[in-house]
Motif scaffolding. Structure first.
Motif, PDB file in Angstrom:
ATOM      1  N   SER A  78      51.815  55.458  42.220  1.00 11.59           N
ATOM      2  CA  SER A  78      50.908  55.995  41.205  1.00 11.59           C
ATOM      3  C   SER A  78      51.303  57.420  40.898  1.00 11.59           C
ATOM      4  O   SER A  78      51.527  58.225  41.806  1.00 11.59           O
ATOM      5  CB  SER A  78      49.458  55.964  41.699  1.00 11.59           C
ATOM      6  N   ARG A 104      41.406  49.183  47.551  1.00  2.00           N
ATOM      7  CA  ARG A 104      41.354  50.621  47.263  1.00  2.00           C
ATOM      8  C   ARG A 104      39.978  51.211  47.539  1.00  2.00           C
ATOM      9  O   ARG A 104      39.862  52.376  47.939  1.00  2.00           O
ATOM     10  CB  ARG A 104      41.748  50.880  45.813  1.00  2.00           C
ATOM     11  N   VAL A 118      46.843  46.859  40.382  1.00  4.96           N
ATOM     12  CA  VAL A 118      46.487  46.266  41.672  1.00  4.96           C
ATOM     13  C   VAL A 118      45.611  45.032  41.471  1.00  4.96           C
ATOM     14  O   VAL A 118      45.806  43.994  42.122  1.00  4.96           O
ATOM     15  CB  VAL A 118      45.794  47.305  42.573  1.00  4.96           C
ATOM     16  N   GLU A 168      51.237  48.972  48.873  1.00  2.35           N
ATOM     17  CA  GLU A 168      51.099  50.290  48.249  1.00  2.35           C
ATOM     18  C   GLU A 168      51.702  50.245  46.855  1.00  2.35           C
ATOM     19  O   GLU A 168      52.834  49.778  46.664  1.00  2.35           O
ATOM     20  CB  GLU A 168      51.799  51.353  49.089  1.00  2.35           C
ATOM     21  N   HIS A 169      50.929  50.722  45.873  1.00  5.37           N
ATOM     22  CA  HIS A 169      51.408  50.783  44.496  1.00  5.37           C
ATOM     23  C   HIS A 169      51.724  52.226  44.137  1.00  5.37           C
ATOM     24  O   HIS A 169      50.924  53.127  44.396  1.00  5.37           O
ATOM     25  CB  HIS A 169      50.357  50.226  43.537  1.00  5.37           C
ATOM     26  N   ASP A 225      46.613  52.358  38.829  1.00  5.23           N
ATOM     27  CA  ASP A 225      46.144  51.757  40.081  1.00  5.23           C
ATOM     28  C   ASP A 225      45.115  50.668  39.831  1.00  5.23           C
ATOM     29  O   ASP A 225      45.185  49.572  40.388  1.00  5.23           O
ATOM     30  CB  ASP A 225      45.550  52.839  40.985  1.00  5.23           C
ATOM     31  N   ASP A 227      42.196  43.483  46.597  1.00  7.10           N
ATOM     32  CA  ASP A 227      42.240  44.879  46.180  1.00  7.10           C
ATOM     33  C   ASP A 227      41.395  45.667  47.185  1.00  7.10           C
ATOM     34  O   ASP A 227      40.184  45.491  47.275  1.00  7.10           O
ATOM     35  CB  ASP A 227      41.669  45.008  44.767  1.00  7.10           C
ATOM     36  N   ASP A 260      46.341  50.058  48.989  1.00  8.97           N
ATOM     37  CA  ASP A 260      45.978  49.639  47.637  1.00  8.97           C
ATOM     38  C   ASP A 260      45.595  48.162  47.612  1.00  8.97           C
ATOM     39  O   ASP A 260      44.668  47.765  46.907  1.00  8.97           O
ATOM     40  CB  ASP A 260      47.136  49.901  46.674  1.00  8.97           C
TER      41      ASP A 260
END
Length: 836
Positions: A247, A209, A156, A244-245, A152, A207, A224
């Motif tokens: 993970s 997050r 990202v 959205e990544h 992440d 980013d 994300d």
């Protein structure tokens, strides 16, 4: 729930640049990404995220142009937990996921804002001069992309840096970026700095997050990464795209899509004129991604893009730059009926989006009038829903027009059509300066709300709020999805409705118990006139659809009775409230009654307040089910925000477990959210919960009454709740337990009591006649005339009690409550001490 995901196509051919300006949508290649497990007819009754209200947002919602942040209470946070929302969105979107093989050409790469492959090649050359992870592969003769890692943190950050690099490198003209580097393959060295003022000109990839995005309510949901609009404070109100990544090994495609949907819901809530929200999902097992676009009909996705090299990398570059240049319509904003001032003069026309911090927001009506928006007073959560937003506005001059040349001058409904005619002529003295402006996505399978208002008016209903104007704009299939084939039941129209009555929703925390009781009484009376006089059944009584008024509306006494001869208004009546939202209302006049099988399938309403037999689809919707919804509304209003239970009661999810302290009874209801099962569980479980704890369980019902909040924890409110319960269900003699009775026949009609003479008797004589009829029916019941039946007739609330008697019983209990509250309030200091 297991969802089968079809194989993804890894080849994607972009449209020919030479024909981009005369673009025709490609033939859709659709397939259902997540097959539905729910039949279409039950869609209105699905568990939906809009069942999780955001309490407290309305009175303190920020005005356009302000940066005010609403401080959410702990109750609000608790009731919109991410786990609850994700579960509801999963059900809501079930069967509404599709993948379009022409997604990028349709939504991103179809206009002058999109770079072609030649421009993408130039952008990659510039990036190669800035970054070591964009390289020219001389052996393959093409560009190649390297990623430092897929965690992440690493991925990202890298993705946002590359995306912003694409924006900087493409900061010139659209298809021929201004050279800012030496474009020879051997020396791609930047010659000028293009990073200045990018934030003030183009959107920025961030980013997010570790960023708490804020809006009118506090949310712990964090994408994300996001694409944020320039010149706006970072928050949900400035988000243009969510990302959205994947993970961890446990990330499934379905779970990633649901997370993306959760972010899209936040954008819809924070940006009231949003028609669609873009999203990206990136993979953790390779340089792969897919785009998604959420609208009120569901979600449309692209095929997978593999961007490690060559054409796939150029395609991603083109898409990343195009999405930063999209005009408002393709970015997913409604602009046809509104105008606004941009927050900063330097904002380019293409990126001038109607976000939440607008100044001078004006709504233009097809009749020529304009409304200056003062503040937003309601926003409905969820995605596949009506997405209702309501605004408080000030009616301006009757001869104002939409500025020439603006997109607002081309409404989708032609001028002069029935949908665009005002119901109150311009300049009519009935027009009020303060109005309510409602925007909502109406299903194309339902009659319009405006049509129901007109029908009620034509039948003599006078207690509804006057409608000043109405119009229809975007159609999901044609305008939002650009003629993409839309599955059955997914299509909706974006509608505008202007009402001449403005007030507060009944769950506004600033309302006193007296104001709540008056609004409830008004709703009961208006609902009865709609049914008995207008022959229209509302079918969606909820806390959202009852409005409290500071100044009463006077309704003149009825000179004409209903078909049964009953008159709802026997004298001039002051109503301190109004009933709104006729989206689910139906015509029940004899000539319009449809087959019983069709009626049984139409299960509608706001989820927590739906009657038991409607939840189970065991009966068609009729008058007594709306009265049952009113009981649930009363309980909700008296409980939330709730107080903790007594110390001697402990809540458990398993009622069979003993209390840890011997001799102490375990509580039935959740300590901080008693009615949570009503909006979080499936229909059959909610119905069973209501049967066991409201109908059958007298002790559980009394325990719930003990949870009434301060101001409502008064015996009179509890007495009204008990009265309504006994009015709806038959009480087993000597037990206090009620029994659930089924309907004996599948018909829907107005009450068929013996007709009265339509004369001009005095009010007290009419009330006396009603009382004598009630006593006569009661005597007949005691004599055993109704006890031998085991089923409820279609015109009854319960065995032996007709629709009119049910209405009068509930009306009289509320009238008595209002009189006692008025007497207490007139005594000044005694009011609060008695109620608390």
């Amino acid at each position: 729930m297991h969802l089968t995901v079809p194989p993804q196509s890894t080849s994607y051919t972009a449209s020919n640049p030479s024909t981009q300006h005369e673009w025709t949508p490609p033939p859709p290649r659709l397939f259902n990404t997540f097959p539905t497990t729910t039949p279409y007819y039950s869609t209105p009754i699905k568990r939906k995220a809009c069942a999780l209200p955001i309490e407290g947002q309305l009175p303190s919602s920020p005005t356009p142009g302000s940066n005010q942040v609403h401080k959410s209470s702990s109750t609000e946070k608790r009731r919109r937990l991410a786990s609850d929302v994700c579960s509801l969105l999963r059900d809501e979107l079930d069967g509404h996921w599709v993948t379009d093989g022409g997604f990028l050409d349709r939504f991103l790469l179809s206009g002058k804002w999109a770079p072609d492959e030649k421009a993408a090649d130039l952008i990659l050359k510039r990036l190669a001069g800035e970054r070591v992870d964009i390289i020219w592969d001389s052996q393959e003769g093409d560009w190649k992309c390297l990623v430092p890692g897929y965690s992440d943190v690493t991925f990202v950050k890298w993705f946002c840096e590359v995306a912003n690099g694409v924006v900087r490198a493409g900061a010139g003209s659209e298809n021929d970026p201004t050279p800012t580097t030496d474009t020879s393959k051997n020396n791609p060295t930047p010659t000028t700095d293009t990073s200045k003022n990018i934030r003030s000109t183009y959107p920025t990839w961030l980013d997010s997050r570790n960023t708490l995005l804020r809006a009118f309510s506090e949310s712990r949901v964090r994408p994300d990464f996001i694409l944020a609009s320039p010149n706006h404070p970072i928050g949900w109100s400035s988000v243009l795209l969510v990302g959205e990544h994947a993970s961890g090994k446990s990330s499934t495609r379905e779970s990633l899509c649901i997370k993306l949907a959760q972010y899209a819901e936040q954008v819809f809530m924070a940006q009231p004129f949003r028609c669609a929200v873009l999203g990206i999902i990136t993979s953790n097992i390779g340089l792969k991604c897919e785009f998604w676009r959420f609208d009120r009909g569901g979600a449309v996705g692209s095929t997978e893009i593999i961007y490690d090299r060559g054409k796939g990398l150029k395609l991603l570059v083109r898409s990343l730059l195009a999405v930063c240049r999209l005009p408002p319509g393709l970015m997913g904003f409604h602009t046809k009926s509104i105008s606004w001032d941009p927050p900063h003069p330097q904002t380019s026309g293409d990126s001038n989006y109607p976000l939440s911090n607008l100044t001078n927001l004006t709504v233009h009506l097809p009749t020529g009038e304009s409304i200056r928006i003062l503040r937003q007073i309601f926003s409905s959560p969820g995605i596949v829903s009506r997405g209702t937003c309501v605004w408080k506005g000030l009616l301006l001059s009757t001869n104002s027009t939409v500025p020439a040349g603006s997109p607002q001058t081309q409404p989708l409904v032609p001028p002069g059509s029935p949908q665009t005619q005002p119901l109150v002529p311009a300049g009519n003295p009935q027009t009020q300066p303060l109005v309510a402006v409602k925007y909502a996505w109406r299903s194309t399978h339902r009659s319009s709300e405006a049509a129901m208002y007109l029908l009620a008016s034509s039948r003599g209903v006078r207690s509804l709020s006057p409608i000043l104007s109405h119009a229809e704009y975007e159609n999901i299939s044609q305008d939002v999805r650009l003629r993409l084939t839309t599955p059955q039941g997914h299509n909706r129209h974006y509608t505008q409705l202007v009402l001449g009555t403005f007030g507060k929703t009944i769950f506004d925390p600033t309302l006193t118990p007296l104001e709540v009781a008056r609004a409830l009484l008004a709703a009961v009376v208006i609902h009865a006139e709609l049914f008995f006089t207008g022959r229209i059944l509302h079918r969606d009584l909820s806390i959202n659809n009852i409005i409290s008024l500071q100044e009463p509306r006077v309704v003149r006494r009825s000179m004409k009775g209903s078909e049964s001869g009953r008159r709802v208004f026997t004298k001039d009546t002051s109503l301190y409230g109004c009933l709104i939202d006729l989206d689910y209302a139906v015509d029940i006049s004899p000539e319009h009654v449809r087959p019983s099988t069709a009626l049984a399938l139409e299960r509608t309403g706001t989820y927590p307040f739906i009657a038991i037999q409607i939840l189970t689809a065991s009966e068609p919707h009729r008058y007594r089910h709306d009265l049952e919804s009113l009981l649930y509304v009363l309980l909700w209003l008296c409980i939330y925000p709730c107080t903790p239970p007594p110390d001697d009661a402990v809540t458990s999810t398993d009622g069979n477990l003993p209390h840890p302290i011997p001799g102490v009874r375990r509580s039935t209801w959740h300590p901080t959210d008693p009615l949570k099962p009503w909006f979080s569980l499936d229909p059959d479980t909610v119905a069973a919960h209501k049967v066991m704890n409201i109908v059958v369980g007298k002790l559980a019902f009394e325990e719930l009454l003990g949870r009434f909040k301060p101001g409502f924890a008064w015996d009179r409110f509890k007495s009204v709740a008990r009265k309504w319960r006994e009015q709806l269900w038959e009480v087993v003699s000597g037990t206090g337990v009620c029994s659930l009775q089924s309907e004996m026949e599948i018909t829907v009609s107005v009450d068929e009591d013996e007709e009265e003479e339509d004369d001009e008797e005095e009010d007290d004589e009419e009330e006396k006649d009603d009382g004598e009829k009630d006593n006569k029916e009661k005597d007949n019941k005691e004599d055993g005339g109704a006890e031998h039946r085991g089923s409820v007739a279609a015109e009854e609330v319960k065995i032996g009690v007709g629709n009119w008697e049910g209405f009068m019983g509930i009306r009289k209990s509320l009238e008595k409550l209002v009189r006692e509250l008025e007497r207490l309030e007139s005594k000044g200091g005694e009011y609060g001490s008695v109620l608390n």
